[in-house]
Design an enzyme around this catalytic site. Structure first.
Site, mmCIF file in Angstrom:
data_model
loop_
_atom_site.group_PDB
_atom_site.id
_atom_site.type_symbol
_atom_site.label_atom_id
_atom_site.label_comp_id
_atom_site.label_asym_id
_atom_site.label_seq_id
_atom_site.Cartn_x
_atom_site.Cartn_y
_atom_site.Cartn_z
ATOM 1 N N CYS A 113 0.814 -1.222 0.000
ATOM 2 C CA CYS A 113 0.000 0.000 0.000
ATOM 3 C C CYS A 113 0.846 1.269 0.000
ATOM 4 O O CYS A 113 0.343 2.359 -0.257
ATOM 5 C CB CYS A 113 -0.937 -0.005 1.194
ATOM 6 S SG CYS A 113 -1.991 -1.458 1.200
ATOM 7 N N HIS A 257 -3.520 6.715 2.120
ATOM 8 C CA HIS A 257 -3.915 5.420 1.576
ATOM 9 C C HIS A 257 -5.277 5.068 2.175
ATOM 10 O O HIS A 257 -5.492 5.233 3.375
ATOM 11 C CB HIS A 257 -2.871 4.361 1.945
ATOM 12 C CG HIS A 257 -3.373 2.972 1.780
ATOM 13 N ND1 HIS A 257 -3.915 2.525 0.598
ATOM 14 C CD2 HIS A 257 -3.464 1.930 2.652
ATOM 15 C CE1 HIS A 257 -4.300 1.270 0.757
ATOM 16 N NE2 HIS A 257 -4.042 0.890 1.990
ATOM 17 N N ASN A 287 -10.300 -0.753 -0.365
ATOM 18 C CA ASN A 287 -8.844 -0.571 -0.286
ATOM 19 C C ASN A 287 -8.232 -1.111 -1.580
ATOM 20 O O ASN A 287 -8.252 -2.317 -1.826
ATOM 21 C CB ASN A 287 -8.344 -1.342 0.939
ATOM 22 C CG ASN A 287 -6.829 -1.290 1.111
ATOM 23 O OD1 ASN A 287 -6.095 -0.946 0.192
ATOM 24 N ND2 ASN A 287 -6.364 -1.648 2.291
HETATM 25 N N1 COA Z 1 -18.320 -10.196 7.970
HETATM 26 C C1 COA Z 1 -18.800 -10.597 9.140
HETATM 27 N N2 COA Z 1 -18.009 -11.006 10.165
HETATM 28 C C2 COA Z 1 -16.689 -10.979 9.960
HETATM 29 C C3 COA Z 1 -16.112 -10.576 8.760
HETATM 30 C C4 COA Z 1 -16.988 -10.170 7.726
HETATM 31 N N3 COA Z 1 -16.544 -9.753 6.542
HETATM 32 N N4 COA Z 1 -14.779 -10.648 8.854
HETATM 33 C C5 COA Z 1 -14.491 -11.105 10.077
HETATM 34 N N5 COA Z 1 -15.648 -11.301 10.752
HETATM 35 C C6 COA Z 1 -15.803 -11.792 12.125
HETATM 36 C C7 COA Z 1 -14.593 -12.491 12.637
HETATM 37 O O1 COA Z 1 -14.641 -13.855 12.296
HETATM 38 C C8 COA Z 1 -14.695 -12.270 14.124
HETATM 39 O O2 COA Z 1 -15.621 -13.167 14.645
HETATM 40 P P1 COA Z 1 -15.421 -13.791 16.132
HETATM 41 O O3 COA Z 1 -15.451 -12.613 17.068
HETATM 42 O O4 COA Z 1 -16.593 -14.698 16.278
HETATM 43 O O5 COA Z 1 -14.104 -14.474 16.090
HETATM 44 C C9 COA Z 1 -15.292 -10.906 14.211
HETATM 45 O O6 COA Z 1 -15.953 -10.657 12.971
HETATM 46 C C10 COA Z 1 -14.280 -9.802 14.450
HETATM 47 O O7 COA Z 1 -15.005 -8.634 14.605
HETATM 48 P P2 COA Z 1 -14.408 -7.335 15.263
HETATM 49 O O8 COA Z 1 -13.586 -7.696 16.472
HETATM 50 O O9 COA Z 1 -15.489 -6.345 15.452
HETATM 51 O O10 COA Z 1 -13.413 -6.880 14.105
HETATM 52 P P3 COA Z 1 -12.534 -5.609 14.079
HETATM 53 O O11 COA Z 1 -13.145 -4.490 14.841
HETATM 54 O O12 COA Z 1 -11.121 -5.949 14.360
HETATM 55 O O13 COA Z 1 -12.614 -5.219 12.534
HETATM 56 C C11 COA Z 1 -11.314 -5.215 10.535
HETATM 57 C C12 COA Z 1 -12.043 -6.057 11.574
HETATM 58 C C13 COA Z 1 -10.614 -6.153 9.573
HETATM 59 C C14 COA Z 1 -12.348 -4.380 9.775
HETATM 60 C C15 COA Z 1 -10.306 -4.285 11.255
HETATM 61 O O14 COA Z 1 -9.497 -5.019 12.119
HETATM 62 C C16 COA Z 1 -9.445 -3.529 10.304
HETATM 63 O O15 COA Z 1 -9.915 -2.697 9.545
HETATM 64 N N6 COA Z 1 -8.113 -3.738 10.331
HETATM 65 C C17 COA Z 1 -7.193 -3.078 9.434
HETATM 66 C C18 COA Z 1 -7.292 -3.710 8.094
HETATM 67 C C19 COA Z 1 -6.544 -2.933 7.039
HETATM 68 O O16 COA Z 1 -6.698 -1.757 6.923
HETATM 69 N N7 COA Z 1 -5.751 -3.648 6.253
HETATM 70 C C20 COA Z 1 -5.024 -3.088 5.180
HETATM 71 C C21 COA Z 1 -3.946 -2.221 5.662
HETATM 72 S S1 COA Z 1 -3.148 -1.516 4.315
#
Ligand code: COA
Length: 330
Positions: A113, A257, A287
């Site tokens: 990224c 980004h 993204n």
């Molecule tokens: N739909 C529904 N549920 C989902 C899911 C989806 N697309 N993806 C994951 N889950 C579930 C997981 O399995 C987990 O379930 P569990 O609690 O039963 O294990 C749960 O949702 C996790 O939820 P939560 O703790 O609320 O997630 P989060 O607040 O950490 O959000 C992201 C997840 C990925 C959106 C967040 O961590 C994020 O944005 N991280 C940075 C990602 C990023 O920017 N990457 C690129 C960088 S360049």
């Protein structure tokens, strides 16, 4: 020392819009889950026939047209991508041929990224030293071809999209110029965001890729990536401010980004600025990795969010980890 400026920019996204509701038919997810955690409403997915070099070509063509230069002036092509058409050679070589450019230097960089800001910095060094006069840089991805479009891969599948953005950089003869670039990396947590194959660590996948199937899709520890991103973005933006002896109030727009709207909100909060000052178009495209900054820059320009003389900061964070910023006087 010479100075560098952006003289043209262009972008291209696939026509195929995939909404959160479309995704919820393919995997166990929902519009509410995706939008509340990322700010994404829809993204573009390249169809089977469209490759990264196709999108890169179109974005480059538009950037060259806007720059109003003779393509023969281009001295170098730098492409940032993690989803090149082939494992090797890079998309840059394909662009040299498709754009009918001279036999100039052409190479791809794999800084995820951060790749567009890395490319911008590389181009800036060549132009500042006089080693090149005009450089085409591109960030392009069709990474959704790599993702697991099922409940198993949903954490990644809902966040990413395809697209390309390009810019033409040239020696500047006026005040408009790149003021600074700062590039960083830290590899200790690289497995928090990575794709293991195809690579050379694992022997045997060539013979039986099916056994290694799960290694051919990106993996992410979302919470850890989030935590690092909200620290590194403000850090590298502050580095740019300090280097140029300017304050955040002097900056018209931050073009980050587009990783996640919540990350941008947290960055704005840490910098003590209104969220409006941190450009966002993630709701439309998700993204798009190396393509997200040039696409956002093009749209900010189209929307007249940047005027001549304004100072803007591009900021990136991604796999590696890598992170980077560029301060630009427009
Ligand atoms: N739909 C529904 N549920 C989902 C899911 C989806 N697309 N993806 C994951 N889950 C579930 C997981 O399995 C987990 O379930 P569990 O609690 O039963 O294990 C749960 O949702 C996790 O939820 P939560 O703790 O609320 O997630 P989060 O607040 O950490 O959000 C992201 C997840 C990925 C959106 C967040 O961590 C994020 O944005 N991280 C940075 C990602 C990023 O920017 N990457 C690129 C960088 S360049």
């Amino acid at each position: 020392m010479k100075k560098t400026r952006i003289i043209g920019a262009g972008f291209c996204v696939p026509d195929n819009v995939v909404t959160n509701d479309d995704l919820s038919k393919m995997m166990d997810t929902s519009d509410e889950w995706i939008y509340s955690r990322s700010g994404i409403k829809e993204r573009r997915w390249a169809d089977e026939k469209t490759t990264t070099s196709d999108l890169a070509y179109e974005a480059s063509y538009r950037a060259i047209k806007q720059a109003q230069i003779d393509p023969d002036e281009i001295d170098m092509i730098v492409v940032g991508t993690l989803s090149s058409d082939y494992f090797f050679p890079g998309v840059s070589a394909q662009l040299q041929e498709r754009l009918n450019l001279r036999n100039v230097a052409a190479f791809d960089i794999k800084a995820a990224c951060s790749a567009f800001v890395y490319s911008l910095s590389i181009a800036d060094q060549f132009i500042k030293t006089g080693a090149a006069k005009t450089i085409l840089i591109i960030g392009a991805e069709t990474q959704t071809k790599l993702i697991e479009k099922s409940t198993e891969g949903r954490d990644i599948a809902v966040l990413f999209g395809d697209g390309a953005g390009a810019a033409v950089l040239q020696t500047s003869s006026n005040e408009s110029c790149i003021l600074s670039t700062h590039l960083h990396s830290e590899g200790k947590d690289l497995k928090n965001l990575w794709m293991e194959a195809p690579g050379t660590v694992e022997n045997g996948w060539v013979d039986d890729a099916k056994i290694f199937k799960s290694k051919f899709t990106p993996k992410m520890n979302g919470k850890e990536v989030f935590r690092s991103a909200v620290t590194r973005f403000p850090e590298v933006i502050n580095e740019a401010l300090k280097h140029n002896d300017i304050k955040i109030e002097d900056v018209k727009l931050i073009v980050p980004h587009q990783a996640n709207f919540r990350i941008s909100e947290a960055v704005a909060k840490r910098l003590g600025v209104d969220t409006e000052k941190v450009y966002s178009n993630i709701h439309k495209y998700g993204n798009t990795t190396a393509a997200s900054i040039p696409i956002a820059l093009c749209e900010a320009l189209e929307q007249n969010r940047i005027s001549k003389g304004d100072i803007i900061i591009l900021a990136a964070f991604g796999a590696g980890y890598t992170w980077a910023s560029a301060a630009i006087r427009w």
